[in-house]
Design an enzyme around this catalytic site. Sequence first.
Site, PDB file in Angstrom:
ATOM      1  N   ARG A  87      50.317  48.866  16.036  1.00  0.00           N
ATOM      2  CA  ARG A  87      48.933  48.827  16.523  1.00  0.00           C
ATOM      3  C   ARG A  87      48.005  49.068  15.355  1.00  0.00           C
ATOM      4  O   ARG A  87      48.247  49.948  14.526  1.00  0.00           O
ATOM      5  CB  ARG A  87      48.688  49.903  17.579  1.00  0.00           C
ATOM      6  N   SER A 150      56.500  56.646  12.487  1.00  0.00           N
ATOM      7  CA  SER A 150      57.238  57.534  13.408  1.00  0.00           C
ATOM      8  C   SER A 150      58.709  57.689  13.037  1.00  0.00           C
ATOM      9  O   SER A 150      59.592  57.552  13.902  1.00  0.00           O
ATOM     10  CB  SER A 150      57.134  56.995  14.828  1.00  0.00           C
ATOM     11  N   ASP A 203      54.033  60.599  13.970  1.00  0.00           N
ATOM     12  CA  ASP A 203      53.343  60.428  15.266  1.00  0.00           C
ATOM     13  C   ASP A 203      53.084  61.760  15.979  1.00  0.00           C
ATOM     14  O   ASP A 203      52.079  61.912  16.677  1.00  0.00           O
ATOM     15  CB  ASP A 203      54.082  59.437  16.186  1.00  0.00           C
TER      16      ASP A 203
HETATM   17  C1  BGC Z   1      61.670  60.231  14.493  1.00  0.00           C
HETATM   18  C2  BGC Z   1      60.447  61.115  14.423  1.00  0.00           C
HETATM   19  C3  BGC Z   1      59.451  60.722  15.488  1.00  0.00           C
HETATM   20  C4  BGC Z   1      60.113  60.695  16.856  1.00  0.00           C
HETATM   21  C5  BGC Z   1      59.166  60.305  17.978  1.00  0.00           C
HETATM   22  C6  BGC Z   1      62.218  60.175  15.920  1.00  0.00           C
HETATM   23  O1  BGC Z   1      63.253  59.245  16.000  1.00  0.00           O
HETATM   24  O2  BGC Z   1      62.676  60.722  13.636  1.00  0.00           O
HETATM   25  O3  BGC Z   1      59.857  61.035  13.134  1.00  0.00           O
HETATM   26  O4  BGC Z   1      58.386  61.631  15.480  1.00  0.00           O
HETATM   27  O5  BGC Z   1      61.198  59.793  16.834  1.00  0.00           O
HETATM   28  O6  BGC Z   1      58.662  59.026  17.825  1.00  0.00           O
END
Ligand code: BGC
Length: 464
Positions: A87, A150, A203
Amino acid sequence: MASSDPRFAVKGASPAQHQAIETLVSQFLLTDERLAVIIKEFRRRMEEGLAADGKVLKMIPSYVTQRPRGDETGSYFALDLGGTNLRVLKVTLDGHGGIKTEHQKFALTEEAKSRTLFDFIAQCVENFLDDRNLRPTGQQPPINIGFTFSYPVQQTSINSGTLVQWTKGLNVPGCVGRDVVRLLQDALLRLGLRVKVAALVNDTVGTLLSAAYKDPSSQMGIIFGTGTNAAYYENVNNLIKWKGPNPSSGEMVLNIEWGAFDSDDFGFLPFTPHDIKLDRKSLNPRKQAYEKMISGMYLGEIARNILLWLADQRLFLDGRSSEILNAMWSIDTSYLSSAAVDDSSELIEVQQIIEKTLNVPNSSLVDRQVFKVVSTLVGERSARLSAVGVVATLLKRAELLDNPINVGIDGSMFEHYPGFESIMAETVSHFLTPEQFKNINFSLAKDGSGVGAAIIAMLVSENQ
Ligand code: BGC
């Protein structure tokens, strides 16, 4: 136990089916005593990660040391990369905690997922800016952008950090160990775009900051979605491994990366053969153990493993299966949520799933009840285990629970999985005093990750 809890009673089941359900109930229903042991270990792992790098809970400094005041105004940009979509957002803050966003969603192409991810992202930024006539010319200052990424990144500054590993099914070669901001900045340069990546944001950190813009009492941001993780404000004095300057606020947001909990020795989480099977066949075996029991990406597959285990003993669908049911990932977690709330006498919704979606005809009412019980068990274990991380983190800063605090949460499990929020919150309440629990507000921070990244880009540019 199964026979005494009506949720797990299967009317008309054979003794062997009853026996198998009893086994599953004893594996998947976790007592508070069991959870207490896991919480204790989680706390210990948090302390370990605060003291040194390279531990199971990475407790990653985010370099975000401020809180938004809520009266900031102006428009800021962000990019939010998830596992399937990107996004691009323009976020306008109204100065009274209000936020307006204009955003465009781009589905990641197969090529982007397998090779050209960062060029694809840069291209999307270019499209977004050009479509709105926002592209800065040579005379204008570059646009500062917050980048929500993320995945676990070892941050080295507010806008640099190396990718530790991919999670949640994304696996673009050539990125692990490299600075993801550099990769993106180079791709933007190749397009001649005057865009500067001002902040690299997990995130959960974004979710926390967007919650904090609306409610200054926000202390924790959580994602219960495709993956799971959380971030919270920690007192820098407790961050023993921190070698940088002490921030004037005295605090910093830490990205716990809690999905990795127990991945090193599999010693505390309630692993069943169905979890082990999932782990072995996943893209990242022996990693993200906690995430694999909790998050939306995996629950359907755990249920599928259980159902096939039952079918192989002729305790489900009389041993029949289908090409679809035999294929990994064919049970989406949303099927479990539909099944768990099907209260029709013939379990019509479950029948649709088994017969139409999974293509196994002629399910009996017993088969449908079994499917529903499995869905309920897998969902309930996820919600109860989710409370472990929440309790451990809240107790880590127990002094904050003397006053009202807000916890911003986003993600499909929290938003859509029936009963998830109430079971998680109820479980949390068992481990806190009533006064502490009363002070906690769990709120949905919808799409907060992108908004939070824009807010962090704003905080960074205010300080320049
Ligand atoms: C990642 C994190 C992320 C979480 C939620 C996990 O697989 O390692 O960095 O914050 O997913 O999206």
